[in-house]
Design an enzyme around this catalytic site. Structure first.
Site, PDB file in Angstrom:
ATOM      1  N   CYS A  34       5.887   5.189  -7.502  1.00  0.00           N
ATOM      2  CA  CYS A  34       6.877   4.710  -6.650  1.00  0.00           C
ATOM      3  C   CYS A  34       7.468   3.425  -7.278  1.00  0.00           C
ATOM      4  O   CYS A  34       6.968   3.116  -8.425  1.00  0.00           O
ATOM      5  CB  CYS A  34       6.135   4.176  -5.295  1.00  0.00           C
ATOM      6  SG  CYS A  34       4.859   2.959  -5.721  1.00  0.00           S
ATOM      7  N   HIS A  96      -1.611  -4.516  -6.022  1.00  0.00           N
ATOM      8  CA  HIS A  96      -2.268  -4.533  -4.610  1.00  0.00           C
ATOM      9  C   HIS A  96      -2.006  -5.797  -4.059  1.00  0.00           C
ATOM     10  O   HIS A  96      -2.306  -5.857  -3.042  1.00  0.00           O
ATOM     11  CB  HIS A  96      -3.646  -3.990  -4.700  1.00  0.00           C
ATOM     12  CG  HIS A  96      -3.861  -2.813  -5.286  1.00  0.00           C
ATOM     13  ND1 HIS A  96      -4.122  -2.672  -6.490  1.00  0.00           N
ATOM     14  CD2 HIS A  96      -3.586  -1.483  -4.686  1.00  0.00           C
ATOM     15  CE1 HIS A  96      -4.175  -1.212  -6.958  1.00  0.00           C
ATOM     16  NE2 HIS A  96      -3.965  -0.622  -5.965  1.00  0.00           N
ATOM     17  N   GLU A 148      -5.713  -4.253  -1.578  1.00  0.00           N
ATOM     18  CA  GLU A 148      -4.654  -4.883  -0.689  1.00  0.00           C
ATOM     19  C   GLU A 148      -5.170  -5.218   0.489  1.00  0.00           C
ATOM     20  O   GLU A 148      -4.749  -6.604   0.856  1.00  0.00           O
ATOM     21  CB  GLU A 148      -3.733  -3.477  -0.242  1.00  0.00           C
ATOM     22  CG  GLU A 148      -2.497  -4.106   0.437  1.00  0.00           C
ATOM     23  CD  GLU A 148      -1.716  -3.090   0.887  1.00  0.00           C
ATOM     24  OE1 GLU A 148      -1.024  -3.271   1.887  1.00  0.00           O
ATOM     25  OE2 GLU A 148      -1.792  -1.995   0.324  1.00  0.00           O
ATOM     26  N   THR A 187      -0.321  -1.328   3.600  1.00  0.00           N
ATOM     27  CA  THR A 187       1.040  -0.401   3.241  1.00  0.00           C
ATOM     28  C   THR A 187       0.700   1.099   3.025  1.00  0.00           C
ATOM     29  O   THR A 187       1.820   1.686   2.825  1.00  0.00           O
ATOM     30  CB  THR A 187       1.890  -0.952   2.072  1.00  0.00           C
ATOM     31  OG1 THR A 187       0.980  -0.804   0.853  1.00  0.00           O
ATOM     32  CG2 THR A 187       2.350  -2.478   2.520  1.00  0.00           C
ATOM     33  N   SER A 245      -7.722   5.455  -4.707  1.00  0.00           N
ATOM     34  CA  SER A 245      -6.413   5.421  -4.539  1.00  0.00           C
ATOM     35  C   SER A 245      -6.034   5.767  -3.127  1.00  0.00           C
ATOM     36  O   SER A 245      -6.256   7.042  -2.519  1.00  0.00           O
ATOM     37  CB  SER A 245      -5.175   6.323  -5.288  1.00  0.00           C
ATOM     38  OG  SER A 245      -4.127   6.423  -4.754  1.00  0.00           O
ATOM     39  N   ASN A 247      -3.285   5.756  -1.199  1.00  0.00           N
ATOM     40  CA  ASN A 247      -2.365   6.837  -0.738  1.00  0.00           C
ATOM     41  C   ASN A 247      -2.568   8.357  -1.394  1.00  0.00           C
ATOM     42  O   ASN A 247      -2.051   9.235  -0.399  1.00  0.00           O
ATOM     43  CB  ASN A 247      -0.870   6.197  -1.384  1.00  0.00           C
ATOM     44  CG  ASN A 247      -0.911   6.489  -2.742  1.00  0.00           C
ATOM     45  OD1 ASN A 247      -0.527   7.426  -3.191  1.00  0.00           O
ATOM     46  ND2 ASN A 247      -1.253   5.340  -3.615  1.00  0.00           N
TER      47      ASN A 247
END
Length: 330
Positions: A34, A96, A148, A187, A245, A247
């Site tokens: 991303c 993060h 994060e 997020t 990870s 995500n």
């Protein structure tokens, strides 16, 4: 399927490949890096160009072993805390985000530091500060121990933010219905799970304040949407990503929630070809920290085992680009 598959991309010269049944391969788009990950990696590379080797990086710049090893080879040194960084060395903070105490300590030591925090994570940090200024206690939806979450909770004083992960956690909150509350989210969460937790918060605390726009980043949402689109047509989904990870793990969960088995792999050599027995259509995607080279590596490995017919399933177009810090551009 929505359209015919293109011609086989099976590896040439391997007769046993052609004796096996062809494999329909649906590849999700968007997938992989991303804008925040691209920016963070480029920050480390630019810092190495500007300051020379070594450049220290506090924590993994992004959650991907291939990326981290590649940056190590270029001269980056990864550490857990600032006390491992020499006084005369530059240091980069990971994508993060970090608690406020980290840059404060860097300033105290007069370290040269570059903050590679994803701008979308920084946005959540600013939201937290504003909610505290308004006198609200923050309910933060996230996974305990994730970098994060540690970074975001470290933006405010201890006791001003409470972490919840599930609806059950919401049920245990000690606040009265009329207290001044706000919620924010990590997020990289599951869009569906987070929506359920938010609904539980709003039901229990009707006056709770939320962000104007969803905190779950566009890249997380888009990658989950792409998996939803392809998983319904697949017998199995492979997700390329690191076990730490968030995500990438959420992409596995999204596929499995739709009833499609899913496997998380870091590299092509982790594929067990026994998984492909009885599989006619395979889905493939990559978490936001996994580079496209690993996707092509997996495709090549699959093509060395069975003839494949490759097709891309596109859920969204991404054109987001984040600027580099001025420290590296001026």
């Amino acid at each position: 399927m929505n359209a015919p598959f293109p011609a086989s991309t099976a590896a040439a010269g391997d007769d046993s490949v052609n004796e096996r049944p062809p494999l329909n391969l649906l590849i999700a788009a968007p997938r992989g890096f991303c804008a925040g990950v691209d920016r963070a990696i480029e920050i480390v590379e630019k810092a190495l160009e500007r300051y020379g080797s070594p450049v220290y990086v506090r924590h993994e710049i992004v959650h991907n072993k291939y990326v981290v090893e590649g940056l190590k080879a270029k001269g980056a040194i990864f550490v857990e805390e600032l006390d491992e960084v020499p006084d005369d060395a530059p240091v980069v903070f990971s994508a993060h985000g970090v608690p406020k105490a980290v840059p404060a300590e860097a300033k105290r030591r007069k370290l040269l530091y570059v903050d590679a925090t994803c701008p979308l994570v920084s946005k959540v940090h600013r939201q937290a500060e504003r909610q505290i200024e308004k006198g609200r206690h923050i309910i933060f939806i996230g996974h305990e121990g994730h970098p994060e979450v540690i970074g975001t909770m470290g933006q405010v004083a201890p006791g001003q933010m409470t972490l919840v992960e599930t609806i059950e956690d919401v049920d245990k909150l000690p606040f009265d219905a009329d207290e001044e509350l706000a919620y924010l989210t990590q997020t990289t969460l599951s869009v569906d799970d987070t929506r359920e937790v938010i609904h539980a918060l709003e039901w229990r605390y009707p006056n709770i304040s939320g962000p104007r726009a969803e905190d779950i980043c566009y890249a997380t949402s888009n990658r989950q949407a792409a998996v939803k689109e392809l998983a319904q047509d697949c017998d199995l989904v492979l997700v390329i990503g690191s076990p730490n990870s968030s995500n990438a793990l959420r992409l596995v969960e999204v596929a499995e929630r739709l009833g499609t088995p899913s496997k998380l792999i870091q590299r092509a050599d982790e594929i067990d070809f026994a998984w492909l027995e009885g599989v006619e259509t395979l889905g493939l995607t990559a978490g936001a920290s996994a580079p496209e080279i690993l996707v092509r590596e997996v495709v090549a490995a699959l093509a060395s085992y069975r003839p494949i017919h490759e097709k891309t399933i596109t859920a969204a177009e991404e054109k987001m680009v984040f600027k580099l810090p001025r420290l590296l551009t001026e």
